[in-house]
Scaffold this active site. Structure first.
Site, PDB file in Angstrom:
ATOM      1  N   ASN A   1       0.919  -1.056   0.155  1.00  0.00           N
ATOM      2  CA  ASN A   1      -0.037   0.237  -0.014  1.00  0.00           C
ATOM      3  C   ASN A   1       0.839   1.228  -0.071  1.00  0.00           C
ATOM      4  O   ASN A   1       0.421   2.177  -0.546  1.00  0.00           O
ATOM      5  CB  ASN A   1      -1.143  -0.032   0.993  1.00  0.00           C
ATOM      6  CG  ASN A   1      -0.434  -0.075   2.519  1.00  0.00           C
ATOM      7  OD1 ASN A   1       0.637  -0.682   2.944  1.00  0.00           O
ATOM      8  ND2 ASN A   1      -0.869   0.805   3.441  1.00  0.00           N
TER       9      ASN A   1
ATOM     10  N   GLU B   1       3.546  -4.533  12.198  1.00  0.00           N
ATOM     11  CA  GLU B   1       2.429  -3.635  12.062  1.00  0.00           C
ATOM     12  C   GLU B   1       1.273  -4.211  11.121  1.00  0.00           C
ATOM     13  O   GLU B   1       1.595  -4.383   9.818  1.00  0.00           O
ATOM     14  CB  GLU B   1       3.344  -2.466  11.339  1.00  0.00           C
ATOM     15  CG  GLU B   1       4.285  -1.859  12.228  1.00  0.00           C
ATOM     16  CD  GLU B   1       4.962  -0.522  11.684  1.00  0.00           C
ATOM     17  OE1 GLU B   1       4.916  -0.309  10.177  1.00  0.00           O
ATOM     18  OE2 GLU B   1       5.572   0.023  12.403  1.00  0.00           O
TER      19      GLU B   1
ATOM     20  N   GLU C   1       7.286   1.112  16.696  1.00  0.00           N
ATOM     21  CA  GLU C   1       8.512   1.390  16.068  1.00  0.00           C
ATOM     22  C   GLU C   1       8.260   3.001  15.789  1.00  0.00           C
ATOM     23  O   GLU C   1       7.124   3.615  16.070  1.00  0.00           O
ATOM     24  CB  GLU C   1       8.694   0.900  14.423  1.00  0.00           C
ATOM     25  CG  GLU C   1       8.638  -0.655  14.612  1.00  0.00           C
ATOM     26  CD  GLU C   1       9.457  -1.336  13.331  1.00  0.00           C
ATOM     27  OE1 GLU C   1      10.334  -0.512  12.575  1.00  0.00           O
ATOM     28  OE2 GLU C   1       9.113  -2.359  13.041  1.00  0.00           O
TER      29      GLU C   1
ATOM     30  N   CYS D   1      -3.580   1.720   6.208  1.00  0.00           N
ATOM     31  CA  CYS D   1      -3.783   0.864   7.532  1.00  0.00           C
ATOM     32  C   CYS D   1      -4.563   1.668   8.421  1.00  0.00           C
ATOM     33  O   CYS D   1      -5.231   1.192   9.263  1.00  0.00           O
ATOM     34  CB  CYS D   1      -2.585   0.201   8.146  1.00  0.00           C
ATOM     35  SG  CYS D   1      -1.336   1.347   8.385  1.00  0.00           S
TER      36      CYS D   1
HETATM   37  P1  NAD Z   1      -0.119  -9.419   3.017  1.00  0.00           P
HETATM   38  O1  NAD Z   1      -0.026  -9.859   4.772  1.00  0.00           O
HETATM   39  O2  NAD Z   1      -0.919 -10.314   2.228  1.00  0.00           O
HETATM   40  O3  NAD Z   1       1.132  -9.398   2.448  1.00  0.00           O
HETATM   41  C1  NAD Z   1       2.435  -8.657   3.193  1.00  0.00           C
HETATM   42  C2  NAD Z   1       3.871  -8.876   2.628  1.00  0.00           C
HETATM   43  O4  NAD Z   1       3.566 -10.391   3.260  1.00  0.00           O
HETATM   44  C3  NAD Z   1       4.001  -9.221   1.256  1.00  0.00           C
HETATM   45  O5  NAD Z   1       5.255  -9.052   0.736  1.00  0.00           O
HETATM   46  C4  NAD Z   1       3.680 -10.711   0.955  1.00  0.00           C
HETATM   47  O6  NAD Z   1       4.428 -11.206  -0.065  1.00  0.00           O
HETATM   48  C5  NAD Z   1       4.157 -11.192   2.318  1.00  0.00           C
HETATM   49  N1  NAD Z   1       3.671 -12.783   2.828  1.00  0.00           N
HETATM   50  C6  NAD Z   1       2.390 -13.078   2.528  1.00  0.00           C
HETATM   51  N2  NAD Z   1       2.267 -14.284   3.004  1.00  0.00           N
HETATM   52  C7  NAD Z   1       3.465 -14.673   3.680  1.00  0.00           C
HETATM   53  C8  NAD Z   1       4.015 -15.761   4.174  1.00  0.00           C
HETATM   54  N3  NAD Z   1       3.224 -16.811   4.558  1.00  0.00           N
HETATM   55  N4  NAD Z   1       5.243 -15.772   4.830  1.00  0.00           N
HETATM   56  C9  NAD Z   1       5.978 -14.581   4.612  1.00  0.00           C
HETATM   57  N5  NAD Z   1       5.834 -13.492   3.850  1.00  0.00           N
HETATM   58  C10 NAD Z   1       4.452 -13.593   3.455  1.00  0.00           C
HETATM   59  O7  NAD Z   1      -0.580  -7.797   3.199  1.00  0.00           O
HETATM   60  P2  NAD Z   1      -0.961  -7.035   1.990  1.00  0.00           P
HETATM   61  O8  NAD Z   1      -1.956  -7.239   1.541  1.00  0.00           O
HETATM   62  O9  NAD Z   1       0.461  -6.972   0.955  1.00  0.00           O
HETATM   63  O10 NAD Z   1      -1.113  -5.596   2.744  1.00  0.00           O
HETATM   64  C11 NAD Z   1      -2.391  -4.949   3.273  1.00  0.00           C
HETATM   65  C12 NAD Z   1      -2.362  -5.186   4.843  1.00  0.00           C
HETATM   66  O11 NAD Z   1      -1.231  -4.510   5.328  1.00  0.00           O
HETATM   67  C13 NAD Z   1      -3.529  -4.530   5.398  1.00  0.00           C
HETATM   68  O12 NAD Z   1      -4.191  -5.555   6.305  1.00  0.00           O
HETATM   69  C14 NAD Z   1      -3.077  -3.318   6.107  1.00  0.00           C
HETATM   70  O13 NAD Z   1      -3.694  -2.949   7.228  1.00  0.00           O
HETATM   71  C15 NAD Z   1      -1.801  -3.926   6.565  1.00  0.00           C
HETATM   72  N6  NAD Z   1      -1.002  -2.830   6.944  1.00  0.00           N
HETATM   73  C16 NAD Z   1      -0.465  -2.244   8.051  1.00  0.00           C
HETATM   74  C17 NAD Z   1       0.422  -1.178   8.535  1.00  0.00           C
HETATM   75  C18 NAD Z   1       0.541  -0.872   9.761  1.00  0.00           C
HETATM   76  O14 NAD Z   1       1.424   0.062  10.019  1.00  0.00           O
HETATM   77  N7  NAD Z   1      -0.166  -1.333  10.888  1.00  0.00           N
HETATM   78  C19 NAD Z   1       0.748  -0.475   7.432  1.00  0.00           C
HETATM   79  C20 NAD Z   1       0.319  -0.917   6.048  1.00  0.00           C
HETATM   80  C21 NAD Z   1      -0.286  -1.769   5.696  1.00  0.00           C
END
Ligand code: NAD
Length: 494
Positions: A163, A262, A475, A296
């Site tokens: 995102n 996060e 963080e 997020c």
């Molecule tokens: P996601 O969890 O699908 O993927 C995030 C990353 O994790 C990607 O690089 C993906 O390839 C990797 N990944 C997925 N499965 C994995 C596994 N089994 N092992 C290791 N790596 C793996 O999330 P997304 O769809 O890319 O992002 C959206 C989510 O991120 C939303 O829930 C959003 O709220 C959250 N987000 C949180 C923050 C925060 O600061 N709290 C900031 C930005 C986004």
């Protein structure tokens, strides 16, 4: 206008960066534009063997050039990386816009701006970090001197979402590197371009091989999983969905690795009748629809005090319908596309579900049509609902799209109870002109972050993180330095 948002020429083929070299692999996947469905580039997927090479290179650099540098020297290097991003600013903007379909102005003022600021801020904070010092006389009469030193954790694996790609990666790389760690970084499979440019920036700035390694790929059965299973990793910093966080936590539990998470959110905004009405409506439009709702911190739940509820909903509808959806460089454009067709299908499934759950559709609820190539893109309308019950799935689950549900409340106590009734706890927003109420409600929000009469404004020295399913740890500023350091207490008998 085919090709209007092409990637910079160096990014036709997106390779891994391991031990100071750009590495091709045989397995490739497409980087698809969410603006019009065109294939922008081929991405070279890393397998477990390449991930391991990256981890070994990071370990070597830890013991060698990076570990041997003073913090001042490391800070100077990081400023040089930031200088390269500044010099290649337009390429970074094009990479972010091409991969995500966001407005150019946003990529400039938020993504790339913050990418530079993250590196510079943590370079300077690291130089000024200090430890604890205590003098003690024990019951037995011994005089002790205690002080702490910070040491790197080792090889840090950083796994990012799509995102806010450059912002997320530099938010982790800044503090991890200034603390003397080395890294293996994996961007989301949806946003490989700015990560590749970032690797080029590290290369160009002369950062020693192995300090910053980049691997491309997916999560399960791909580079992400290989990172979490590699025994040479000392810590994981992850941003993404709560479910993925939980999978990663299990994967590293046996090795007892340090983790910082996060995760997702289902954030609430509480709007009191004594608010500055215009500022509150503008603020909630922004907090619900910025980045097409893919932050997020976005507010998907809005609680409005009953005397102003009808007026608030009407004004939200009016201002939301004025938001301009379009090409990233259209003058005055407010919203680009969603990240992908797959994500749009998920968001649209919530649009359908909301109606099944009894929502009144105030505005949106569908897909805009343009009559050009954008109809092949992943555009969606910003959507407002009212009338859902507090236990509706659309009120409880993170949609991560441009949506908000607005509901009335009668008392401060009720608003807080309902806002806190969530498995998530990332951010809360309060709109009021009553100072006492602002303080009173702020400290009772079960979230890691609270904004009063604003949203998203940040000082990078402040703690950032969530409670409950929204994360683990904090963080930002010294909280980042604490996470990315192994703190050792040294006790000397005088
Ligand atoms: P996601 O969890 O699908 O993927 C995030 C990353 O994790 C990607 O690089 C993906 O390839 C990797 N990944 C997925 N499965 C994995 C596994 N089994 N092992 C290791 N790596 C793996 O999330 P997304 O769809 O890319 O992002 C959206 C989510 O991120 C939303 O829930 C959003 O709220 C959250 N987000 C949180 C923050 C925060 O600061 N709290 C900031 C930005 C986004």
């Amino acid at each position: 206008m085919p090709g209007r948002f092409a990637l910079p020429p160096t990014l036709g083929s997106l390779r891994n960066y391991v031990d100071g070299e750009f590495v091709s692999t045989d397995k490739r996947f497409d980087n698809v534009s969410p603006l019009d469905g065109r294939v922008l580039a081929q991405v070279h997927e890393a397998d477990a063997a390449l991930v391991d090479r990256a981890v070994q290179a990071a370990r070597k650099a830890l013991a060698g050039p990076w570990g041997g540098m003073s913090v001042d020297e490391r800070a100077a290097m990081m400023h040089r990386v930031a200088d390269v991003i500044e010099r290649r600013f337009d390429e970074f903007v094009a990479a972010e816009v091409g991969d995500t379909g966001r407005p150019v102005e946003q990529a400039k003022k938020l993504d790339v701006f913050r990418g530079i600021l993250n590196l510079r801020t943590f370079a300077d904070l690291g130089k000024n970090a200090h430890g604890d010092y205590f003098e003690t006389r024990t019951a037995g009469g011994d005089n002790l001197m205690n002080y702490t030193v910070r040491k790197p954790l080792g090889v840090v694996a950083s796994i990012s979402p799509w995102n806010l790609p450059l912002l997320s990666m530099t938010w982790k790389a800044g503090p991890a590197l200034i603390c003397g760690n080395t890294m293996v970084v994996k961007p989301s499979e949806e946003t490989p371009s700015s990560a590749t440019l970032l690797a080029e920036a590290f290369h160009e700035a002369g950062v020693p091989p192995g300090v910053f390694n980049l691997v491309h790929g997916f999560g399960a059965n791909s580079a992400g999983e290989a990172m979490t299973k590699n025994p040479g990793i000392d810590a994981i910093t992850f941003t993404g969905e709560s479910r993925t966080g939980s999978t990663i936590m299990k994967a590293v539990a046996d090795g007892m690795k340090e983790v910082s998470f996060e995760l997702g959110g289902k954030n609430a905004a509480i709007v009191f009748a004594d608010c500055d009405f215009d500022a509150a409506v503008d603020g909630v439009v922004r907090s619900s629809f910025t980045n097409t709702g893919q932050v997020c911190l976005c507010s998907e739940r809005v609680y409005v005090e009953r005397p102003i509820f009808e007026r608030f909903v009407a004004e939200m509808k009016k201002r939301t319908e004025k938001l301009k959806i379009g090409w990233p460089d259209d003058p005055g454009v407010d919203m680009g596309s969603l990240i992908s067709h797959k994500h749009r299908a998920k968001v649209l499934s919530y649009y359908k579900l909301a109606l099944e759950e009894g929502a009144t559709l105030v505005t949106g609820g569908g897909v805009p049509t343009f009559g050009d190539e954008r109809d092949n893109g992943a555009f969606i309308q910003p959507t407002i609902w009212t009338g859902l019950s507090d236990d509706a799935r659309c009120v409880r689950e993170e949609v991560f799209g441009p949506v908000c549900h607005i509901t009335p409340f009668d008392t401060e106590e009720e608003a807080l109870r309902r806002a806190n009734d969530s498995v998530y706890g990332l951010a809360g927003t309060i709109w009021t002109t009553n100072l006492s109420r602002a303080h009173r409600v702020a400290r009772r929000f079960h979230t890691g972050i609270v904004w009063v009469n604003t949203w998203y404004l940040r000082d990078l020295r402040t703690p950032f993180g969530g409670t409950k399913l929204s994360g683990l740890g904090r963080e930002g500023g010294r909280y980042s330095l604490d996470f990315y350091s192994e703190t050792t207490n040294i006790c000397i008998k005088l």
